[in-house]
Design an enzyme around this catalytic site. Sequence first.
Site, PDB file in Angstrom:
ATOM      1  CG  PHE B 113      32.492  46.303  41.974  1.00 21.77           C
ATOM      2  CD1 PHE B 113      31.491  45.481  41.483  1.00 21.77           C
ATOM      3  CD2 PHE B 113      33.516  45.734  42.702  1.00 21.77           C
ATOM      4  CE1 PHE B 113      31.517  44.103  41.712  1.00 21.77           C
ATOM      5  CE2 PHE B 113      33.550  44.367  42.942  1.00 21.77           C
ATOM      6  CZ  PHE B 113      32.545  43.554  42.447  1.00 21.77           C
ATOM      7  CG  ASP B 184      36.786  50.949  39.149  1.00 23.35           C
ATOM      8  OD1 ASP B 184      37.158  50.409  38.085  1.00 23.35           O
ATOM      9  OD2 ASP B 184      36.429  50.305  40.146  1.00 23.35           O
ATOM     10  CE1 TYR B 209      37.907  40.907  37.106  1.00 28.89           C
ATOM     11  CE2 TYR B 209      40.133  41.061  37.969  1.00 28.89           C
ATOM     12  CZ  TYR B 209      38.782  41.289  38.104  1.00 28.89           C
ATOM     13  OH  TYR B 209      38.311  41.901  39.228  1.00 28.89           O
ATOM     14  CE  LYS B 210      35.204  43.648  36.092  1.00 31.61           C
ATOM     15  NZ  LYS B 210      34.125  42.691  36.387  1.00 31.61           N
ATOM     16  NE  ARG B 356      27.268  41.916  34.858  1.00 31.78           N
ATOM     17  CZ  ARG B 356      28.412  42.109  35.531  1.00 31.78           C
ATOM     18  NH1 ARG B 356      28.694  43.311  36.021  1.00 31.78           N
ATOM     19  NH2 ARG B 356      29.247  41.139  35.752  1.00 31.78           N
TER      20      ARG B 356
END
Lengths: 397, 397
Positions: B113, B184, B209-210, B356
């Site tokens: 990311f 990560d 938060y995912k 996605r």
Amino acid sequence: MTDFAQTKKLFHLPEGVIYLDGNSLGPLPKAAPARMQTALQDEWGEMLITGWNKAGWMEQPARVGDRIARLIGAEPGHVVMGDTLSIKVYQALASALEMNPNRKVILSDSGNFPSDLYMAEGLIKSLNAGHELRVVAPEDIAANITDDIAVTLLTEVDYRTGRLHDMTALTALAHDKGALTVWDLAHTAGATPVDLSGAQADFAVGCTYKYLNGGPGAPAFIYVAPRHADAARPALSGWLGHDAPFAFELGYRPGPGIERMRVGTPPVLALSALEAALDIWDMTTMREVRARSVELTRLFIDEVEKRCPDLCLATPRDPARRGSQVSFRFEHGYAAMQALIARGVIGDFRAPDIMRFGFTPLYIDADDVTRAVDTLAEVMTNRLWDTPEYKTRARVT
Amino acid sequence: MTDFAQTKKLFHLPEGVIYLDGNSLGPLPKAAPARMQTALQDEWGEMLITGWNKAGWMEQPARVGDRIARLIGAEPGHVVMGDTLSIKVYQALASALEMNPNRKVILSDSGNFPSDLYMAEGLIKSLNAGHELRVVAPEDIAANITDDIAVTLLTEVDYRTGRLHDMTALTALAHDKGALTVWDLAHTAGATPVDLSGAQADFAVGCTYKYLNGGPGAPAFIYVAPRHADAARPALSGWLGHDAPFAFELGYRPGPGIERMRVGTPPVLALSALEAALDIWDMTTMREVRARSVELTRLFIDEVEKRCPDLCLATPRDPARRGSQVSFRFEHGYAAMQALIARGVIGDFRAPDIMRFGFTPLYIDADDVTRAVDTLAEVMTNRLWDTPEYKTRARVT
């Protein structure tokens, strides 16, 4: 003119409590729970990922920053929210040091909040380039702004004594000597009027859970003077400070102005609680809050000195030289504060001997002050602090 | 055995929506609003400053960290919450570089990311000590772990393609070559089983938060392997990482183990929402979630490939090599995603051409997958994406 009786009604204050610790954690604005429900249910719950656009979450750090800008004399568009105060100190300090590369000294004082000093220490170790953190007594700051200082790192209001630095004079002196300034407004924002723009401050940072009433762990803010905003390099260069975060480029390009001081994904829920708190700030001005604060702190000092001779004033007597708190030294201060808290008057204690009381006109009035002094006088006169249960050492935030 | 029909009922999912974007922002747990009201009213409102002790706010980052530790194969007491993922990347990376002082290369891949790369870039500039960020293609990582690498900085699951790195093998290879590892887990925690302890990972960071459903901007976590935890120097050395935060000493002394990775005041409200989300994770195991996730992603791939020949699979076909998302490349992917979202199937788009879809067994079932494919097939077969309103370029989180 602000109706402080009205603003007081907008806070939840527990029955039987006089809350003189809003300088540490402000109380709950009554509107915050409903605002939070909106953020949770109408925004997160219903909008899901589209909340970033539809609910304006992505711009929230700048939108909220603008509301705080008004309270600290910052130019609109030059304050942004995020992270914690410690992180923002690091950002400001790292940028400032880079902007003054031929100097190696960070000047601070022993009345600065320790976390600011710790962050500076950590940064210096990482830089490994011979920087020095020079810590002097608060009253010696001016004399120590010499031409080897890269940046001054000062908290305007001393968290222990409430002593107020002269931001305008010290900033001018720093500039005169070729130094930059980082001002920590933790005990200033919402407590005393600040004029960052007029003082020509370079960087400022602050938290929002004290006088601004944003809630426990509410996000911090950072200000960068417009003249530096497009030049400062964010050492913490996160994707939301990128010029085009959603282009997902592999290399970092800083965004325009204060936007580059954003780092990661913004704390939407916490910012929503803070927004409810800031609605109350929209009903007043810092000038009126300050006038009332001076009245309240003067009343408190006068009455305590009359009735509690064992307490020694640690805060400047001149209102122009203090923030919105009053501190007294007392050898058994920790126990005395415990005795006070047990009787519904909440202040706090700071080692080694400081009893600290915050005065917050939005919800504290002269009657509260009088009643608080009554209780304090009772505790002191009758040595109510002198019981084993209050003397255990404990952690106070 | 987990009753996924039951866990699904614990989330608020808007009427008429199939939510395949939980890999970006998980949905609202139905218990979160009540938990937040407790934090606001019973804790902040009633306890005020005493909430730091009485409500356990001070220990909340470690308490919540332990609940996440279970999901990522970390030893209890070695995960702590706070800040954002980008900040935690910086912390881990800065510590790792200092622990390998004779080497100068950070190895990462182009599927990482971007914020991780940006933070590394910012750190390197601050260190100004000749470090290099070496970015190679994900499939070339193993070949590039050479004996000049100080630390590998890898996201286990590629945010665009869903490709899963072999953490155990790459960590072993890194150690064999004398490098440290920073993992990560943004797209791993709650998505696939991780065994940080078994893999002997050195550092790991992630967001909540995912897949973990902590809410927009929920706090990050950091893991430091027990063997490093008392040696790592936190570059971001804040007061809550101090050995005695409330002694207010002027000098920094790191706290024990993972505690030193704390920085500023913890985000109590956000952590409270996350706690409600983690209650649901207590009802299942990553093994069961993974088994269901593999079924769902396989079903989606099979059906889409059958019915949408214009879409090109970007995710590894071998389930062992992918996370819990499926991505398809399509030249007009942005417009197609807009058409899908308009029809109630929410996925997202990542430049330049990635559509996605995240599969989250706690609240997505096979019926959702089938209905999502029906809608996608309708969009593709009838070229419903080919309308001007969907073709504007926009920001998608």
